[in-house]
Write an enzyme that holds these catalytic residues in place. Structure first.
Site, PDB file in Angstrom:
ATOM      1  N   GLU A 276       8.217  -5.924   9.524  1.00  0.00           N
ATOM      2  CA  GLU A 276       7.792  -7.234   8.988  1.00  0.00           C
ATOM      3  C   GLU A 276       7.490  -7.144   7.492  1.00  0.00           C
ATOM      4  O   GLU A 276       7.841  -8.029   6.718  1.00  0.00           O
ATOM      5  CB  GLU A 276       6.563  -7.751   9.741  1.00  0.00           C
ATOM      6  CG  GLU A 276       6.776  -8.007  11.234  1.00  0.00           C
ATOM      7  CD  GLU A 276       7.823  -9.067  11.499  1.00  0.00           C
ATOM      8  OE1 GLU A 276       8.025  -9.942  10.636  1.00  0.00           O
ATOM      9  OE2 GLU A 276       8.468  -9.017  12.565  1.00  0.00           O
ATOM     10  N   ASP A 357      14.788  -3.255   9.122  1.00  0.00           N
ATOM     11  CA  ASP A 357      14.793  -2.044   9.962  1.00  0.00           C
ATOM     12  C   ASP A 357      14.937  -0.798   9.083  1.00  0.00           C
ATOM     13  O   ASP A 357      14.223   0.193   9.267  1.00  0.00           O
ATOM     14  CB  ASP A 357      15.954  -2.089  10.966  1.00  0.00           C
ATOM     15  CG  ASP A 357      15.653  -2.987  12.158  1.00  0.00           C
ATOM     16  OD1 ASP A 357      14.494  -3.454  12.269  1.00  0.00           O
ATOM     17  OD2 ASP A 357      16.562  -3.226  12.974  1.00  0.00           O
TER      18      ASP A 357
HETATM   19 ZN   LIG Z   1      12.726  -9.241  11.415  1.00  0.00          ZN
END
Ligand SMILES: [Zn+2]
Length: 409
Positions: A276, A357
């Protein structure tokens, strides 16, 4: 007499419906009974079978709801229902703001009454059957009343304001409306967590302890100032888990579902947060806001060219052009463009997911993030083998296997 706009509207509705059914058909054909090799170690046989059953039940249900709503919409357009309503309401008032509010109020309430049983069925039959549902009847009813009131106050208020701007400024109304909508969405991004969420959920700051320390350590390493970490009672409605990032500037906060905390190791939760924070660090929040601003500008501009013209209103069976009837016609006429824009937004969003990611992976959290994504997929019984075309048009996040592959790099 029907004009060509009438036929264009009907063709768009039919094509849109057929295309969606085709995508759904492709997707349900990529379900299988056997556990595919690539999913071994993620799902066991039994969980996999449940996920396939869940997918099947949901797709059958969406076929029914989509077909019914297609039927209602096509009848409303073909029989001139919107025009009839407009003509009828004009016997009561000729004030354009009141007309617009009544018009969308009636349509909103009617569609709410029609969809309510389906919402009920989805929560208390489908989600219940697969063990997800935690919503009580009382919560369901209160949620519904609160949502209706919010839609009436916020939606009604914005609509009245925009119609008023249109009446005052006509052709240039899209510029002023753009300013109003931008200001409103910035305000909502800032205050959503403090104004709207508390109406539905309880949020508590994350307690001091191991997890909070681990999160604090990570955000210092990443050079990210984060004071607001909250835990929300997602378990009030469902066992499904999630985490999200909201707001910006001093208002930014990370929200963890309590259902997420039960299942995961601290490092896995840190990895989810790292993802996030990656969105924030890679400026996805800002670019997303700018893109949606651009999107709104294009839409309002095109709408301003259409709204005053009589053809769309006549096509819908109204006797004269008006803001609200123009908006309904535009809503359909704009579908092909909004379809393309939505597709582009999904491509953009999936690219951002990979980047977020990779951001987490660059802090040595690739394995932890991979594990947390697997746990989330299993817990939520996600479909791990969606059809490529379905993913391309509908997925804002890449499917699990693609994300795991990216994390391995
Ligand atoms: Zn995301």
């Amino acid at each position: 007499m029907h004009n060509s706009v009438y036929y264009i509207i009907l063709i768009i509705i039919v094509l849109d419906f057929l295309f969606e059914r085709y995508l759904e058909y492709l997707n349900s054909n990529s379900l299988s009974v056997q556990l595919p090799d690539q999913l071994k170690g993620i799902y066991n046989e039994e969980q996999y079978a449940r996920s396939q059953e869940y997918e099947k039940v949901k797709s059958r249900f969406s076929l029914i709801t989509a077909s019914l709503s297609f039927l209602v919409i096509i009848l409303m357009f073909a029989l001139g229902g919107f025009g009839w309503l407009d003509n009828y309401l004009r016997e009561w008032t000729n004030n354009p703001i009141w007309l617009g509010l009544l018009f969308f109020g009636v349509i909103g309430l009617a569609s709410d009454i029609l969809t309510l049983p389906f919402g009920w069925y989805s929560t208390f039959v489908i989600e219940e059957r697969f063990g997800f549902n935690k919503t009580t009847v009382k919560t369901f009813i209160f949620d519904h009343i609160k949502s209706l009131l919010l839609a009436a106050v916020i939606g009604g208020g914005l609509l009245a304001l925009v119609i008023w701007i249109y009446e005052q400024t006509q052709g240039m109304f899209w510029v002023y409306t753009l300013i109003v909508i931008t200001a409103f969405s910035l305000f909502m991004t800032m205050f959503y967590s403090t104004l709207i969420v508390p109406l539905f959920n309880k949020q508590k700051p994350l307690k001091d302890g191991e997890l909070r320390n681990a999160i604090q350590r990570f955000s210092e390493r990443a050079g990210f100032k984060l004071d607001n970490i909250f835990v929300i009672d997602g378990s009030k409605r469902s066992t499904k888990a999630n985490a999200y990032f909201t707001g910006f500037g001093a208002k930014k906060r990370i929200v963890l579902y309590d259902t997420l905390m039960d299942e995961m190791e601290n490092e896995e939760i840190v990895a989810v947060l790292a993802h996030e924070i990656g969105h924030y660090k890679k400026k996805h929040i800002v670019s997303g806001l700018l893109l949606s601003l651009l999107n709104t500008a294009v839409m309002l501009y095109i709408f301003s060219l259409v709204v005053g013209r009589p053809e769309p209103a006549l096509a819908l069976g109204a006797h004269q052009a008006s803001f609200h009837v123009g908006l309904v016609a535009f809503g359909i006429l704009y579908t092909p463009l909004s379809f393309l824009i939505g597709m582009g937004m999904n491509v953009f969003s999936r690219k951002n997911e990979y980047q977020a990611d990779s951001f987490a992976a660059s802090y040595g959290l690739a394995e932890a993030l991979g594990n947390s994504l697997k746990k989330l997929s299993v817990k939520n019984l996600s479909n791990l083998t969606p059809h490529k075309a379905y993913v391309f048009f509908h997925y804002s996040h890449p499917p699990l296997l693609a994300r795991l592959k990216n994390l391995k790099k």
